[in-house]
Design an enzyme around this catalytic site. Structure first.
Site, mmCIF file in Angstrom:
data_model
loop_
_atom_site.group_PDB
_atom_site.id
_atom_site.type_symbol
_atom_site.label_atom_id
_atom_site.label_comp_id
_atom_site.label_asym_id
_atom_site.label_seq_id
_atom_site.Cartn_x
_atom_site.Cartn_y
_atom_site.Cartn_z
ATOM 1 N N LEU A 143 45.539 27.700 40.257
ATOM 2 C CA LEU A 143 46.227 27.025 41.354
ATOM 3 C C LEU A 143 45.308 26.894 42.550
ATOM 4 O O LEU A 143 44.447 27.741 42.766
ATOM 5 C CB LEU A 143 47.449 27.846 41.777
ATOM 6 C CG LEU A 143 48.579 27.976 40.761
ATOM 7 C CD1 LEU A 143 49.585 29.002 41.231
ATOM 8 C CD2 LEU A 143 49.251 26.629 40.559
ATOM 9 N N GLU A 195 58.042 31.286 44.669
ATOM 10 C CA GLU A 195 58.038 32.472 43.813
ATOM 11 C C GLU A 195 56.980 33.429 44.331
ATOM 12 O O GLU A 195 56.074 33.017 45.038
ATOM 13 C CB GLU A 195 57.621 32.088 42.378
ATOM 14 C CG GLU A 195 58.478 31.031 41.774
ATOM 15 C CD GLU A 195 57.873 30.473 40.487
ATOM 16 O OE1 GLU A 195 56.881 31.039 39.980
ATOM 17 O OE2 GLU A 195 58.403 29.469 40.016
ATOM 18 N N LYS A 242 53.626 35.597 43.846
ATOM 19 C CA LYS A 242 52.438 35.514 43.004
ATOM 20 C C LYS A 242 52.099 36.933 42.571
ATOM 21 O O LYS A 242 51.723 37.772 43.386
ATOM 22 C CB LYS A 242 51.280 34.895 43.788
ATOM 23 C CG LYS A 242 50.048 34.656 42.954
ATOM 24 C CD LYS A 242 49.085 33.729 43.681
ATOM 25 C CE LYS A 242 47.982 33.236 42.774
ATOM 26 N NZ LYS A 242 47.085 34.291 42.339
ATOM 27 N N ASP A 258 50.135 39.926 40.814
ATOM 28 C CA ASP A 258 48.708 40.201 40.684
ATOM 29 C C ASP A 258 48.438 41.061 39.454
ATOM 30 O O ASP A 258 48.232 42.263 39.539
ATOM 31 C CB ASP A 258 48.230 40.917 41.959
ATOM 32 C CG ASP A 258 46.716 40.896 42.070
ATOM 33 O OD1 ASP A 258 46.071 40.157 41.299
ATOM 34 O OD2 ASP A 258 46.185 41.624 42.922
ATOM 35 N N TYR A 307 57.109 33.012 34.642
ATOM 36 C CA TYR A 307 57.254 32.019 35.703
ATOM 37 C C TYR A 307 56.966 30.571 35.308
ATOM 38 O O TYR A 307 56.905 29.702 36.171
ATOM 39 C CB TYR A 307 56.375 32.397 36.894
ATOM 40 C CG TYR A 307 54.952 32.801 36.534
ATOM 41 C CD1 TYR A 307 54.073 31.899 35.974
ATOM 42 C CD2 TYR A 307 54.514 34.106 36.768
ATOM 43 C CE1 TYR A 307 52.781 32.267 35.650
ATOM 44 C CE2 TYR A 307 53.221 34.485 36.452
ATOM 45 C CZ TYR A 307 52.356 33.565 35.898
ATOM 46 O OH TYR A 307 51.097 33.945 35.575
ATOM 47 N N LYS A 327 48.048 32.821 49.781
ATOM 48 C CA LYS A 327 47.614 34.213 49.632
ATOM 49 C C LYS A 327 47.984 35.018 50.863
ATOM 50 O O LYS A 327 47.700 34.598 51.981
ATOM 51 C CB LYS A 327 46.084 34.265 49.453
ATOM 52 C CG LYS A 327 45.607 33.751 48.118
ATOM 53 C CD LYS A 327 45.710 34.844 47.062
ATOM 54 C CE LYS A 327 44.998 34.473 45.786
ATOM 55 N NZ LYS A 327 43.633 34.871 45.705
ATOM 56 N N CYS A 383 17.725 61.498 44.131
ATOM 57 C CA CYS A 383 19.032 62.135 44.007
ATOM 58 C C CYS A 383 19.235 63.139 45.145
ATOM 59 O O CYS A 383 18.392 64.025 45.339
ATOM 60 C CB CYS A 383 19.145 62.847 42.660
ATOM 61 S SG CYS A 383 20.668 63.788 42.498
ATOM 62 N N CYS A 419 19.388 66.827 43.543
ATOM 63 C CA CYS A 419 18.284 67.506 42.854
ATOM 64 C C CYS A 419 16.926 66.875 43.130
ATOM 65 O O CYS A 419 15.904 67.363 42.652
ATOM 66 C CB CYS A 419 18.546 67.560 41.349
ATOM 67 S SG CYS A 419 18.414 65.958 40.543
ATOM 68 N N CYS A 462 21.187 59.279 38.495
ATOM 69 C CA CYS A 462 20.201 60.350 38.486
ATOM 70 C C CYS A 462 19.979 60.710 37.022
ATOM 71 O O CYS A 462 20.923 61.087 36.330
ATOM 72 C CB CYS A 462 20.728 61.568 39.247
ATOM 73 S SG CYS A 462 19.718 63.038 38.914
ATOM 74 N N CYS A 491 20.720 68.684 37.130
ATOM 75 C CA CYS A 491 21.313 68.238 38.385
ATOM 76 C C CYS A 491 22.705 68.877 38.505
ATOM 77 O O CYS A 491 23.547 68.681 37.630
ATOM 78 C CB CYS A 491 21.377 66.709 38.367
ATOM 79 S SG CYS A 491 22.127 66.013 39.827
#
Ligand code: IVH
Length: 668
Positions: free
Chosen positions: A83, A112, A114, A116, A224, A311, A406, A409, A424, A430
């Protein structure tokens, strides 16, 4: 109650479908879960006893079957378009005026929500669900029928009357917020990566290869849009109402609008009220109601001219970026986190936001001290969507750069090709990775040792435990020296360590935490190599000979054993009494007698149930398939095998074994 099994089966199916509808579509259960389960069990038992009444639309089929297969690609009869998006009332008014000019007559819009989630197209023929296809690229999608059948609010068989012989209905598959949170909590406990939002969770779930897992995540579906040659009404709204009467979950919040003001009041109302819905929404869809007017308006290349989406604004706040920290996860993945000046956003105080990865950081061009915009979209973790460069003072802090070493470590980070994340690579030394590995080792599905992450932390910090093998040399006196430990808990822990020595080899292999070796792969490797020594010496080629083991897994296994620290760990575990070979019982239950064989099961049996035979075929390396073809090796036939199957078998020259012959074959 009915005594004729066929009649009772039919009756139970009808009763269960009605309760299913009451519960999942109307949200008005009329019986308890317990009563529902009892009826379901009765039906399952009857169907198992009487496979001649098998029906792919039976409510028992919603629990999913273990059959997993690659999804087939299907071409949509009508392409699945997207859309046009709008973001303001002005743009909505433009759409309204454009439509009015084009039609040059009065018209109604249907407003309506929308939803998600992930879109789905269902094909019904003669009142039953025959196929469910994902959007895919809009032209072709994946056939996910087996998974969709597990969604309780989707009717397998339609109710009422007046539905076209053939039609498609489109809607959104959604994971309700409560389920999303439950699954993420579970994933956190299992140390699996979390879903960022319910949409990802829904589409990920729909693409799972195992419908049993899909069934365990309680997806929902709202509808829908109807498509077909002979829909009952010439208007969208009335068709949706008809669909509701056939058993579909069509939201009751759809509204007819005749003026832009009607539309705006809908937008404003839902902009706030959507927070109270059980599922995620991200806007409003407006559609011209009359199908005739829709046809007149037609389509652009990408989307219909008769519909548009609006939206909702994600809630946004501006605040100061105080610092950026880098966290090392249990798998070694590095997550950059922005530490913010606390700010109110959608009812909570936001202090931190994810910065995702190095590319996102570079794209934002961030400096410490910047005013940043944070947004809470469908995600639970807020994200930084932009920087207010205009308000950047002359004296600004340092530029934010991704680290190269890192923070835990000091090892140089790597970024695998094609991945967005840095890692890492120092798996064995580590600290967060060591702790993560031990946490995985003790989980229920692995060694099932009674100890939580905090305790592992304590034991690690106190220097008692540096690898999983150290768990086996811990003494009660060590534990009692730490805080939080008492006689009783120490005793329980020691007991569960002891019990873990009896955990079968396949689970030990999973517990080691070799990358890409999950539960199923561990089982396959354990049966194929039987002993850890054989596995340790296996080459990439030998590993890849095992069913479903590809190069990625094979390489990971070889790399694991090439590391002397891992070799030492395995040796120490073995010396502590942990199982390093497959047990005789496990082997006795399995063989390769039917390796590579395709077997069709047909008819009714006296000694074992169909399911038990299916299990036996799989235990011995074979595959149970649904229909007879040239590739079928033999048919395991009971009484009353269908004449069509018999004829086909004879024509193709497929062998037929009865129960006795089949069991003898396995005993040989
Ligand atoms: S109508 C040709 N109605 O939004 C029009 N779509 O960008 C077909 N969606 O792929 C779609 N709620 O997944 C329509 N009430 C609603 C919707 C909706 C969510 C999704 C759908 C579609 C996308 C369109």
């Amino acid at each position: 109650m009915n005594n004729i099994p066929g009649d009772r089966i039919k009756e139970l199916r009808e009763i269960l479908e009605q309760h299913n509808y009451n519960y999942y579509v109307l949200a008005q259960p009329k019986i308890s879960d317990f009563e529902f389960d009892a009826l379901m069990k009765e039906l399952q038992a009857l169907e198992a006893e009487h496979p001649e009444f098998a029906d792919p639309y039976s409510p028992t089929q919603r629990v999913g079957s273990d059959l997993s297969k690659e999804f087939e690609q299907v071409t949509h009869r009508y392409p699945m378009l997207s859309l046009g998006n709008t973001y303001s009332e002005d743009e909505v008014r433009d759409f309204y005026e454009r439509t009015a000019r084009f039609l040059n007559e009065s018209f109604e819009l249907v407003a309506e929500l929308k939803y998600d989630g992930t879109s789905i197209s269902l094909l019904y023929e003669h009142g039953v669900l025959v196929r469910a296809v994902t959007r895919g690229d809009g032209t072709k999608g994946d056939d996910v029928t087996a998974n969709v059948k597990t969604i309780r609010s989707i009717p397998l068989r339609l109710m009422g009357s007046g539905y076209p012989e053939v039609f498609e209905i489109r809607g959104e598959i959604l994971l309700p917020w409560v389920e999303f949170e439950r699954i993420n909590k579970e994933r956190e406990e299992q140390e699996e990566p979390l879903f960022a939002n319910p949409r990802n969770a829904a589409s990920g779930t729909l693409k799972l290869q195992n419908p049993v897992v899909v069934a365990s995540r309680k997806l929902d579906a709202y509808f829908y849009y109807l498509l077909g040659e002979d829909l009952p009404f010439e208007s969208h709204f009335e068709n949706l109402e008809a669909a509701r009467s056939w058993g579909f979950k069509v939201p009751s919040v759809i509204r007819k609008c005749t003026t832009p003001e009607d539309v705006f009041s809908y937008l404003n109302y839902w902009n706030k009220e959507r927070k109270n819905l059980p599922v995620a929404t991200d806007g409003v869809v407006l559609k011209v109601n009359s199908l005739k007017q829709q046809r007149n308006l037609g389509f652009t290349a990408k989307s219909p001219r008769w519909a548009i989406s609006y939206k909702f604004q994600a809630e946004r706040a501006a605040t100061r970026l105080n610092s950026v920290s880098f966290q090392v996860g249990r798998t070694g993945a590095i997550t950059p986190v922005a530490n913010l000046e606390p700010v109110q956003l959608s009812g909570t105080v936001v202090r931190r936001a994810s910065l995702h990865n190095a590319d996102i950081i570079a794209g934002l061009d961030l400096y410490i001290g910047d005013q940043v915009f944070v947004e809470k979209g469908g995600e639970i973790i807020p994200k930084i969507v932009g920087v207010d460069t205009d308000s950047r003072p002359l004296l600004i802090g340092e530029k934010v750069r991704f680290i190269t070493k890192c923070p835990e470590c000091g090892t140089s980070l790597i970024r695998p090709e094609g991945e967005a994340a840095h890692y890492c690579p120092n798996e064995t030394d580590c600290p967060p990775q060591i702790k993560g590995r031990i946490e995985h080792f003790v989980t229920r599905k692995a060694m099932n040792i009674n100890i939580g992450p905090e305790t592992i932390d304590d034991l690690y910090n106190a220097g008692y435990v540096k690898t999983s093998a150290d768990l086996y040399v811990l003494k009660t006196s060590d534990l009692l020296r730490l805080e939080r430990w008492a006689e009783k808990s120490a005793e329980n822990f020691m007991k569960s360590v002891d019990t873990s020595k009896r955990v079968p080899f396949e689970r030990v292999l999973f517990a080691l935490g070799i990358r890409y070796v999950g539960e199923t792969v561990a089982k396959k490797l354990a049966y194929a190599f039987q002993h850890i020594e054989n596995l340790r010496q296996a080459s990439i080629e030998q590993l890849m000979e095992v069913d479903e083991i590809g190069e990625r897994i094979a390489q990971s296994v070889v790399a694991y054993f090439a590391n002397p620290k891992n070799k030492e760990l395995v040796a120490r575990l073995r010396d502590s009494g942990v199982q390093m070979e497959i047990s005789k019982e496990s082997v006795a239950m399995r063989s390769n007698k039917l390796a590579g064989k395709s077997v069709v099961i047909s008819g009714t049996f006296a000694k074992y149930s169909r399911d038990e035979y299916k299990h036996m075929i799989e235990q011995h390396g074979g595959k149970n398939v649904g229909s007879v073809s040239g590739k079928t090796d033999f048919i395991l036939a009971g009484d009353n095998m269908g004449p069509a199957k018999l004829e086909k078998a004879a024509k193709l020259g497929v062998k037929i074994l009865d129960e006795e012959a089949f069991l003898k074959l396995l005993e040989e």
